[in-house]
Design an enzyme around this catalytic site. Structure first.
Site, PDB file in Angstrom:
ATOM      1  N   SER A  85      21.023 -20.935 -31.379  1.00 12.23           N
ATOM      2  CA  SER A  85      20.351 -20.012 -32.289  1.00 12.23           C
ATOM      3  C   SER A  85      18.918 -20.460 -32.611  1.00 12.23           C
ATOM      4  O   SER A  85      18.057 -20.453 -31.740  1.00 12.23           O
ATOM      5  CB  SER A  85      21.197 -19.853 -33.554  1.00 12.23           C
ATOM      6  OG  SER A  85      20.748 -18.787 -34.333  1.00 12.23           O
ATOM      7  N   ASP A 106       7.744 -21.760 -23.683  1.00 11.25           N
ATOM      8  CA  ASP A 106       6.940 -20.635 -23.206  1.00 11.25           C
ATOM      9  C   ASP A 106       5.452 -20.833 -23.465  1.00 11.25           C
ATOM     10  O   ASP A 106       4.608 -20.435 -22.668  1.00 11.25           O
ATOM     11  CB  ASP A 106       7.399 -19.335 -23.879  1.00 11.25           C
ATOM     12  CG  ASP A 106       8.631 -18.729 -23.202  1.00 11.25           C
ATOM     13  OD1 ASP A 106       9.129 -19.340 -22.237  1.00 11.25           O
ATOM     14  OD2 ASP A 106       9.087 -17.654 -23.637  1.00 11.25           O
ATOM     15  N   LYS A 143      23.097 -18.541 -27.950  1.00  9.68           N
ATOM     16  CA  LYS A 143      23.310 -17.561 -29.019  1.00  9.68           C
ATOM     17  C   LYS A 143      21.955 -16.974 -29.409  1.00  9.68           C
ATOM     18  O   LYS A 143      21.189 -17.565 -30.152  1.00  9.68           O
ATOM     19  CB  LYS A 143      23.967 -18.189 -30.244  1.00  9.68           C
ATOM     20  CG  LYS A 143      24.264 -17.155 -31.333  1.00  9.68           C
ATOM     21  CD  LYS A 143      24.723 -17.797 -32.616  1.00  9.68           C
ATOM     22  CE  LYS A 143      24.960 -16.735 -33.699  1.00  9.68           C
ATOM     23  NZ  LYS A 143      23.735 -16.032 -34.109  1.00  9.68           N
TER      24      LYS A 143
END
Length: 383
Positions: free
Chosen positions: A247, A258, A272
C-alpha cells in the site's frame, strides 16, 4: 422468512448486519462492514496504538495471509513472517472466514494467549502461541549505520500520523551529523495513511505528480503533486522493500523509482494498490469500500503487481570466513606493548556506539549500503 422460520429467535438488525458482512467481502478482499467494535479499532490503529498481536493481515488468493509483522511486537518476536498463511486461529479454521472476523478473533485483552496454526512455504504447518499486548507503534526510527559513517538508516514500520513530522526532524539534522546519504527501510511496512505517503514523497521530490487515484466516481479521482519548498532533492537515497511492503510503502517506493530519485533494493512488493474509503453509516458503524486504484507517476498500477526493485536481492545471511592465522607485529617480542595497549583502548572506546544499526549479515541492507556508498562517492567526485 428468516424471522418467521429460523430455528433461533433473530431480529432484523442482526439479519441486516450479517447480510452486510457477507456482501462487502464478496466485492473484493479489502471492502468490509465495520460494526461498532471494528470501527472503534480502526480509529485506534491509525493513531499508532492498539491491542493485539502486532501483525497486519490481508486476503491473498483467498487465504488469510500475513502482510507483515510490526517491529518489536509479540508477533515479530514470535518469528512470524510476511507471506505466512494463518490456517487456524485457536481452533477455528480461517477458510471462508472474513478478514474482519479474523482480526476480531486475534485482538483481545492484553496478557491473554492465542494459538495460530501457520503454513509457511517449504515447511509443514506449525503452531505458534503468542501473548497479546498493547501495540504501541513507533513508526520511524533513525540510526547510524555500522561501518558506513556517512549514511543514515531510517526505518519506517508503518505510515501512521507521526511519519512526516518525524522525518522532518531527522532530515533537518543530517548535514550537522555529516550524513551524505540515507537508506529508507520499508520492508514489512504494511502501509497506512495516504497523506503520510504523499508527505514523505514531497520531502524528496520537488516537482511533478507523486501519485494519483482513479475511480468510477469522478469525485474519487485525485492527483497529488510535489512542492519545491522544503525538498531534500540532492541527497542520494536507497529504499529497501520486500513482499511485506504494501500500500503506502509501494506508493513511496514506486514513485521514488519513477522519478529516478532512489534506487529500490530487495524483493517485489505485496501488490495492494486500491483505495478504501471509510463511509460512516452512523456514529458507531461504517463500511470500508474500495473506491479507486492508485497509479504511480508513470501511469503504472500497483494492484496485484507490486513494485519490482531496481536491484533484486533475496534475504540471506552473510557468513564471514575466518582468515588464516598469520604472525603479526603484535606477536613479536620487540613490539611496543604500551603502543598496542593504546590502540586496543581506542578500539574498545569505538565499540558498541549508541543508536547504531548493525548489518548482522543482512544481505539486502548490505547491498543497499554499498550502492549508496557508491552514489555518495560519485556525488563527491562531481564537487
Amino acid at each position: 422468512m428468516i424471522e418467521a422460520y429460523y430455528v433461533d429467535d433473530i431480529n432484523t438488525t442482526t439479519i441486516i448486519n450479517k447480510a452486510l458482512k457477507g456482501l462487502l467481502p464478496e466485492l473484493d478482499a479489502h471492502s468490509s462492514y465495520l460494526d461498532k467494535k471494528a470501527y472503534k479499532e480502526l480509529k485506534i490503529s491509525t493513531n499508532g496504538e492498539f491491542g493485539g498481536l502486532g501483525i497486519v493481515v490481508g486476503m491473498k488468493n483467498g487465504v488469510l495471509t500475513i502482510i507483515s509483522p510490526i517491529d518489536d511486537t509479540p508477533a515479530y518476536k514470535a518469528g512470524l513472517k510476511a507471506g505466512d498463511i494463518i490456517l487456524k486461529i485457536n481452533d477455528k479454521a480461517t477458510i471462508d472466514m472474513s478478514l474482519d472476523e479474523a482480526v476480531s478473533l486475534m485482538r483481545g485483552k492484553p496478557g491473554t494467549k492465542i494459538t495460530l496454526t501457520i503454513v509457511r512455504k517449504g515447511q509443514k504447518p506449525f503452531t505458534v502461541t503468542i501473548t497479546r499486548a498493547i501495540i504501541k507503534v513507533k513508526s520511524v526510527k533513525a540510526k547510524d549505520l555500522e561501518n558506513y559513517p556517512k549514511i543514515k538508516y531510517i526505518r519506517i514500520s508503518s505510515f501512521d500520523k507521526n511519519v512526516v513530522p518525524s522525518l522532518k526532524k531527522i532530515l533537518a539534522n543530517l548535514k550537522k551529523e555529516g550524513k551524505e546519504g540515507i537508506i529508507i527501510d520499508l520492508r514489512n511496512n504494511p502501509g497506512g495513511l495516504l497523506n503520510q505517503a504523499v508527505g514523505t514523497l514531497d520531502l524528496f521530490v520537488d516537482k511533478g505528480v507523486l501519485v494519483s487515484q482513479k475511480g468510477r466516481v469522478k469525485s474519487e479521482n485525485e492527483v497529488y503533486y510535489a512542492h519545491s519548498a522544503g525538498t531534500y532533492k540532492n541527497i542520494p537515497i536507497v529504499v529497501l522493500v520486500n513482499g511485506g511492503s504494501a500500500s503506502a510503502s509501494e506508493i513511496v517506493s514506486g514513485s521514488l523509482q519513477d522519478h529516478k530519485r532512489a534506487i529500490i533494493v530487495g524483493e517485489t512488493t505485496f501488490g495492494k494498490g486500491s483505495v478504501q474509503a471509510i463511509l460512516p453509516v452512523n456514529k458507531n458503524e461504517a463500511i470500508r469500500l474500495t473506491v479507486a486504484r492508485y497509479y504511480l507517476p508513470s501511469g503504472r498500477t500497483i494492484q496485484a503487481k507490486g513494485v519490482t526493485p531496481d536491484i533484486v536481492v533475496h534475504p540471506a545471511k552473510i557468513q564471514k570466513e575466518e582468515p588464516a592465522e598469520l604472525i603479526k607485529e603484535a606477536n613479536l617480542k620487540a613490539h611496543l606493548k604500551a603502543e598496542l595497549a593504546k590502540i586496543e583502548h581506542k578500539k574498545t572506546k569505538k565499540e558498541n556506539p549508541k543508536n547504531l544499526q548493525k548489518i548482522n549479515g543482512d544481505l539486502q541492507l548490505l547491498t543497499g549500503a554499498d550502492i549508496l556508498k557508491a552514489l555518495i562517492i560519485q556525488n563527491e567526485s562531481k564537487k
